[in-house]
Motif scaffolding. Structure first.
Motif, PDB file in Angstrom:
ATOM      1  N   LEU A 120       0.835  -1.204   0.000  1.00  0.00           N
ATOM      2  CA  LEU A 120       0.000   0.000   0.000  1.00  0.00           C
ATOM      3  C   LEU A 120       0.868   1.251   0.000  1.00  0.00           C
ATOM      4  O   LEU A 120       0.639   2.176  -0.782  1.00  0.00           O
ATOM      5  CB  LEU A 120      -0.925   0.001   1.212  1.00  0.00           C
ATOM      6  CG  LEU A 120      -1.839   1.213   1.370  1.00  0.00           C
ATOM      7  CD1 LEU A 120      -2.800   1.312   0.190  1.00  0.00           C
ATOM      8  CD2 LEU A 120      -2.607   1.114   2.680  1.00  0.00           C
ATOM      9  N   PHE A 121       1.874   1.280   0.845  1.00  0.00           N
ATOM     10  CA  PHE A 121       2.757   2.438   0.911  1.00  0.00           C
ATOM     11  C   PHE A 121       3.463   2.677  -0.418  1.00  0.00           C
ATOM     12  O   PHE A 121       3.504   3.799  -0.917  1.00  0.00           O
ATOM     13  CB  PHE A 121       3.802   2.264   2.024  1.00  0.00           C
ATOM     14  CG  PHE A 121       4.764   3.403   2.109  1.00  0.00           C
ATOM     15  CD1 PHE A 121       4.402   4.569   2.768  1.00  0.00           C
ATOM     16  CD2 PHE A 121       6.011   3.330   1.523  1.00  0.00           C
ATOM     17  CE1 PHE A 121       5.277   5.644   2.842  1.00  0.00           C
ATOM     18  CE2 PHE A 121       6.889   4.387   1.594  1.00  0.00           C
ATOM     19  CZ  PHE A 121       6.525   5.548   2.250  1.00  0.00           C
ATOM     20  N   ILE A 122       3.989   1.604  -1.014  1.00  0.00           N
ATOM     21  CA  ILE A 122       4.711   1.736  -2.277  1.00  0.00           C
ATOM     22  C   ILE A 122       3.780   2.186  -3.400  1.00  0.00           C
ATOM     23  O   ILE A 122       4.134   3.055  -4.198  1.00  0.00           O
ATOM     24  CB  ILE A 122       5.433   0.421  -2.626  1.00  0.00           C
ATOM     25  CG1 ILE A 122       6.585   0.216  -1.634  1.00  0.00           C
ATOM     26  CG2 ILE A 122       5.945   0.423  -4.056  1.00  0.00           C
ATOM     27  CD1 ILE A 122       7.269  -1.126  -1.719  1.00  0.00           C
ATOM     28  N   SER A 123       2.569   1.636  -3.438  1.00  0.00           N
ATOM     29  CA  SER A 123       1.632   2.050  -4.490  1.00  0.00           C
ATOM     30  C   SER A 123       1.192   3.497  -4.304  1.00  0.00           C
ATOM     31  O   SER A 123       1.062   4.246  -5.279  1.00  0.00           O
ATOM     32  CB  SER A 123       0.424   1.115  -4.549  1.00  0.00           C
ATOM     33  OG  SER A 123      -0.383   1.254  -3.412  1.00  0.00           O
ATOM     34  N   MET A 124       0.982   3.925  -3.061  1.00  0.00           N
ATOM     35  CA  MET A 124       0.615   5.320  -2.800  1.00  0.00           C
ATOM     36  C   MET A 124       1.757   6.255  -3.177  1.00  0.00           C
ATOM     37  O   MET A 124       1.542   7.331  -3.727  1.00  0.00           O
ATOM     38  CB  MET A 124       0.248   5.511  -1.332  1.00  0.00           C
ATOM     39  CG  MET A 124      -1.054   4.872  -0.938  1.00  0.00           C
ATOM     40  SD  MET A 124      -1.357   4.930   0.835  1.00  0.00           S
ATOM     41  CE  MET A 124      -1.704   6.645   1.070  1.00  0.00           C
ATOM     42  N   LYS A 125       2.950   5.825  -2.901  1.00  0.00           N
ATOM     43  CA  LYS A 125       4.133   6.636  -3.202  1.00  0.00           C
ATOM     44  C   LYS A 125       4.300   6.795  -4.715  1.00  0.00           C
ATOM     45  O   LYS A 125       4.595   7.881  -5.199  1.00  0.00           O
ATOM     46  CB  LYS A 125       5.362   5.967  -2.596  1.00  0.00           C
ATOM     47  CG  LYS A 125       6.600   6.794  -2.619  1.00  0.00           C
ATOM     48  CD  LYS A 125       7.712   6.086  -1.861  1.00  0.00           C
ATOM     49  CE  LYS A 125       8.990   6.877  -1.897  1.00  0.00           C
ATOM     50  NZ  LYS A 125      10.070   6.209  -1.182  1.00  0.00           N
ATOM     51  N   LYS A 126       4.080   5.712  -5.462  1.00  0.00           N
ATOM     52  CA  LYS A 126       4.216   5.750  -6.919  1.00  0.00           C
ATOM     53  C   LYS A 126       3.102   6.562  -7.574  1.00  0.00           C
ATOM     54  O   LYS A 126       3.349   7.405  -8.421  1.00  0.00           O
ATOM     55  CB  LYS A 126       4.188   4.332  -7.499  1.00  0.00           C
ATOM     56  CG  LYS A 126       5.467   3.585  -7.331  1.00  0.00           C
ATOM     57  CD  LYS A 126       5.341   2.211  -7.952  1.00  0.00           C
ATOM     58  CE  LYS A 126       6.594   1.394  -7.744  1.00  0.00           C
ATOM     59  NZ  LYS A 126       6.447   0.031  -8.273  1.00  0.00           N
ATOM     60  N   ALA A 131       3.713  11.798   0.349  1.00  0.00           N
ATOM     61  CA  ALA A 131       4.730  12.313   1.276  1.00  0.00           C
ATOM     62  C   ALA A 131       4.157  12.265   2.684  1.00  0.00           C
ATOM     63  O   ALA A 131       3.067  12.755   2.935  1.00  0.00           O
ATOM     64  CB  ALA A 131       5.096  13.734   0.926  1.00  0.00           C
ATOM     65  N   ILE A 132       4.906  11.659   3.578  1.00  0.00           N
ATOM     66  CA  ILE A 132       4.454  11.566   4.972  1.00  0.00           C
ATOM     67  C   ILE A 132       5.109  12.673   5.749  1.00  0.00           C
ATOM     68  O   ILE A 132       6.250  12.955   5.662  1.00  0.00           O
ATOM     69  CB  ILE A 132       4.811  10.196   5.574  1.00  0.00           C
ATOM     70  CG1 ILE A 132       4.080   9.108   4.815  1.00  0.00           C
ATOM     71  CG2 ILE A 132       4.444  10.135   7.035  1.00  0.00           C
ATOM     72  CD1 ILE A 132       4.380   7.718   5.271  1.00  0.00           C
TER      73      ILE A 132
END
Length: 132
Positions: A120-126, A131-132
């Protein structure tokens, strides 16, 4: 209970064995937070603080914070004596101490739920330049 004599300060521990396990795990899985705790935070903790319970956020990568949460040192001060209580995320650190964690896409994980959060984190980042 006597305070432990360190070169920097004297501290008490609620559960010294448990705290040391978490420190070893922190050193392995998040060395930036470990370094900050050892070299910066312990020097800055002063017994002159008011009595009470305190939390100190340690440096945490964006990925780690998203998946497991912010790394925090929890300590208390009573009558000028600092007592180290916990390092959070507690369960992750204990799990990492008990057995070596596997790596998935460059991030340590414990179970399928952690793998899902990593994906989930990687897909959101891509997709969204998250940015957190």
């Amino acid at each position: 209970m006597k305070p432990k004599d360190n070169k920097l300060n004297s501290f008490l521990y609620v559960n010294e064995n448990d705290f040391n396990k978490k420190m070893r795990s922190l050193k392995t899985y998040c060395p930036i937070a470990y370094k900050e705790l050892i070299f910066d935070v312990k020097k800055e903790l002063v017994p002159s603080l008011k009595d009470g319970k305190y939390e100190r956020n340690l440096k945490t990568s964006k990925e780690f914070r998203f998946i497991y949460g912010q790394i925090k040192l929890i300590y208390s001060v009573k009558n000028g004596i600092i007592t180290m209580e916990n390092i959070e995320p507690s369960q992750f650190l204990i799990d990492g101490y008990m057995s070596s964690l596997d790596i998935y896409k460059g991030i340590c994980y414990r179970n399928k739920k952690d793998k899902f959060k990593i994906d989930l984190f990687i897909s959101m980042k891509k997709e969204r330049n998250y940015a957190i």
